[in-house]
Motif scaffolding. Structure first.
Motif, PDB file in Angstrom:
ATOM      1  N   GLY A 104      -8.921 -40.094 107.294  1.00 13.97           N
ATOM      2  CA  GLY A 104      -9.948 -40.207 108.330  1.00 13.97           C
ATOM      3  C   GLY A 104     -11.208 -39.437 107.969  1.00 13.97           C
ATOM      4  O   GLY A 104     -12.326 -39.937 108.119  1.00 13.97           O
ATOM      5  N   LEU A 105     -11.020 -38.226 107.487  1.00 13.45           N
ATOM      6  CA  LEU A 105     -12.144 -37.389 107.070  1.00 13.45           C
ATOM      7  C   LEU A 105     -12.890 -38.033 105.903  1.00 13.45           C
ATOM      8  O   LEU A 105     -14.118 -38.118 105.902  1.00 13.45           O
ATOM      9  N   HIS A 106     -12.128 -38.519 104.935  1.00 12.29           N
ATOM     10  CA  HIS A 106     -12.700 -39.153 103.750  1.00 12.29           C
ATOM     11  C   HIS A 106     -13.439 -40.434 104.134  1.00 12.29           C
ATOM     12  O   HIS A 106     -14.548 -40.696 103.654  1.00 12.29           O
ATOM     13  N   GLY A 107     -12.840 -41.232 105.008  1.00 11.52           N
ATOM     14  CA  GLY A 107     -13.470 -42.481 105.432  1.00 11.52           C
ATOM     15  C   GLY A 107     -14.813 -42.258 106.102  1.00 11.52           C
ATOM     16  O   GLY A 107     -15.778 -42.966 105.835  1.00 11.52           O
ATOM     17  N   MET A 108     -14.875 -41.261 106.961  1.00 10.00           N
ATOM     18  CA  MET A 108     -16.140 -40.955 107.637  1.00 10.00           C
ATOM     19  C   MET A 108     -17.187 -40.487 106.622  1.00 10.00           C
ATOM     20  O   MET A 108     -18.339 -40.903 106.663  1.00 10.00           O
ATOM     21  N   ALA A 109     -16.771 -39.620 105.706  1.00 10.45           N
ATOM     22  CA  ALA A 109     -17.703 -39.080 104.709  1.00 10.45           C
ATOM     23  C   ALA A 109     -18.217 -40.167 103.768  1.00 10.45           C
ATOM     24  O   ALA A 109     -19.399 -40.201 103.436  1.00 10.45           O
ATOM     25  N   THR A 110     -17.330 -41.075 103.328  1.00  5.42           N
ATOM     26  CA  THR A 110     -17.767 -42.113 102.386  1.00  5.42           C
ATOM     27  C   THR A 110     -18.674 -43.139 103.062  1.00  5.42           C
ATOM     28  O   THR A 110     -19.465 -43.785 102.380  1.00  5.42           O
ATOM     29  N   GLY A 111     -18.581 -43.265 104.380  1.00  2.00           N
ATOM     30  CA  GLY A 111     -19.499 -44.144 105.094  1.00  2.00           C
ATOM     31  C   GLY A 111     -20.934 -43.650 104.986  1.00  2.00           C
ATOM     32  O   GLY A 111     -21.874 -44.441 104.942  1.00  2.00           O
ATOM     33  N   ALA A 112     -21.106 -42.336 104.940  1.00  2.00           N
ATOM     34  CA  ALA A 112     -22.442 -41.750 104.840  1.00  2.00           C
ATOM     35  C   ALA A 112     -22.851 -41.493 103.397  1.00  2.00           C
ATOM     36  O   ALA A 112     -24.020 -41.614 103.040  1.00  2.00           O
ATOM     37  N   VAL A 113     -21.885 -41.141 102.556  1.00  2.00           N
ATOM     38  CA  VAL A 113     -22.162 -40.812 101.150  1.00  2.00           C
ATOM     39  C   VAL A 113     -21.179 -41.608 100.296  1.00  2.00           C
ATOM     40  O   VAL A 113     -20.093 -41.122  99.952  1.00  2.00           O
ATOM     41  N   ARG A 151     -15.305 -41.808  94.835  1.00  2.00           N
ATOM     42  CA  ARG A 151     -14.662 -41.507  93.550  1.00  2.00           C
ATOM     43  C   ARG A 151     -13.548 -40.478  93.705  1.00  2.00           C
ATOM     44  O   ARG A 151     -12.739 -40.302  92.807  1.00  2.00           O
ATOM     45  N   PHE A 152     -13.493 -39.804  94.837  1.00  2.00           N
ATOM     46  CA  PHE A 152     -12.416 -38.864  95.132  1.00  2.00           C
ATOM     47  C   PHE A 152     -11.391 -39.545  96.024  1.00  2.00           C
ATOM     48  O   PHE A 152     -11.752 -40.307  96.920  1.00  2.00           O
ATOM     49  N   SER A 153     -10.134 -39.247  95.812  1.00  2.00           N
ATOM     50  CA  SER A 153      -9.099 -39.725  96.736  1.00  2.00           C
ATOM     51  C   SER A 153      -9.243 -38.922  98.033  1.00  2.00           C
ATOM     52  O   SER A 153      -9.856 -37.842  98.041  1.00  2.00           O
ATOM     53  N   PRO A 154      -8.689 -39.422  99.134  1.00  2.00           N
ATOM     54  CA  PRO A 154      -8.766 -38.653 100.383  1.00  2.00           C
ATOM     55  C   PRO A 154      -8.205 -37.232 100.254  1.00  2.00           C
ATOM     56  O   PRO A 154      -8.802 -36.282 100.774  1.00  2.00           O
ATOM     57  N   ASN A 155      -7.096 -37.084  99.552  1.00  2.00           N
ATOM     58  CA  ASN A 155      -6.517 -35.742  99.389  1.00  2.00           C
ATOM     59  C   ASN A 155      -7.406 -34.844  98.532  1.00  2.00           C
ATOM     60  O   ASN A 155      -7.565 -33.657  98.822  1.00  2.00           O
ATOM     61  N   GLN A 156      -8.005 -35.414  97.474  1.00  2.00           N
ATOM     62  CA  GLN A 156      -8.933 -34.638  96.639  1.00  2.00           C
ATOM     63  C   GLN A 156     -10.150 -34.217  97.458  1.00  2.00           C
ATOM     64  O   GLN A 156     -10.614 -33.082  97.354  1.00  2.00           O
ATOM     65  N   PHE A 157     -10.668 -35.147  98.251  1.00  3.61           N
ATOM     66  CA  PHE A 157     -11.840 -34.845  99.075  1.00  3.61           C
ATOM     67  C   PHE A 157     -11.529 -33.724 100.063  1.00  3.61           C
ATOM     68  O   PHE A 157     -12.328 -32.799 100.239  1.00  3.61           O
ATOM     69  N   ALA A 158     -10.369 -33.785 100.705  1.00  2.00           N
ATOM     70  CA  ALA A 158      -9.988 -32.746 101.664  1.00  2.00           C
ATOM     71  C   ALA A 158      -9.909 -31.383 100.982  1.00  2.00           C
ATOM     72  O   ALA A 158     -10.365 -30.378 101.526  1.00  2.00           O
ATOM     73  N   LYS A 159      -9.346 -31.353  99.780  1.00  2.00           N
ATOM     74  CA  LYS A 159      -9.262 -30.086  99.027  1.00  2.00           C
ATOM     75  C   LYS A 159     -10.657 -29.591  98.646  1.00  2.00           C
ATOM     76  O   LYS A 159     -10.957 -28.403  98.768  1.00  2.00           O
ATOM     77  N   LEU A 193     -24.367 -37.376 107.468  1.00  2.00           N
ATOM     78  CA  LEU A 193     -23.213 -38.023 108.087  1.00  2.00           C
ATOM     79  C   LEU A 193     -23.557 -38.459 109.512  1.00  2.00           C
ATOM     80  O   LEU A 193     -23.268 -39.581 109.920  1.00  2.00           O
ATOM     81  N   TYR A 194     -24.208 -37.583 110.246  1.00  2.00           N
ATOM     82  CA  TYR A 194     -24.590 -37.873 111.628  1.00  2.00           C
ATOM     83  C   TYR A 194     -25.547 -39.065 111.712  1.00  2.00           C
ATOM     84  O   TYR A 194     -25.373 -39.971 112.519  1.00  2.00           O
TER      85      TYR A 194
END
Length: 142
Positions: free
Chosen positions: A33-42, A47-55, A92-93
């Motif tokens: 969910g966090l990754h999806g929101m972030a990739t919508g803006a950036v 290129r990062f998996s959701p788990n990589q992005f969270a880390k 993001l906003y």
């Protein structure tokens, strides 16, 4: 660090440390969910998996938080990092549908939690500008 920066740096630093540490073990749907929101803006974040992005987000928040509370790191440097992080949240906003009223910068109910992070940009720029102008003033008068 100037004494007047201490309350701001400690308050924001503690918040960032807590936020970053709470994301250390973020995986699965929460990370997605966090990754999806972030990739919508950036989109480059795809290129990062959701788990990589969270880390990465966790490490970034911990690094900013630690830098804020450590007194020997210049306020200009931590202010720059804080303003950059806050600018990412503002991107993001602005780019995420449903966070703003149509044709406006005013937040919707869903947008308030992100829009309120504008204070990070303001606090970061305040630390940066105050430190830079203070250094310039010292050089001119010594």
């Amino acid at each position: 660090m100037k004494l007047v920066h201490v309350p701001l740096r400690v308050a924001i630093g503690a918040f960032f440390l807590n936020s970053g540490l709470s994301k250390r073990t973020l995986e699965g749907e929460a990370a997605e969910g966090l990754h999806g929101m972030a990739t919508g803006a950036v989109p480059q974040l795809r290129r990062f998996s959701p788990n990589q992005f969270a880390k990465l987000l966790s490490y970034s928040e911990v690094a900013i938080g630690a830098a804020l509370v450590v007194p020997f790191i210049p306020s200009a440097l931590v202010g720059l990092g804080l303003a950059a992080f806050g600018s990412g949240l503002m991107q993001l906003y602005v780019k995420t549908p449903g966070l703003r009223e149509p044709n406006s910068l005013r937040p919707t109910q869903q947008g308030v939690p992100i829009a309120k992070d504008a204070w990070l940009v303001g606090a970061g720029l305040t630390l940066l500008l105050d430190d830079l102008t203070h250094r310039r003033h010292r050089r001119l008068h010594h």
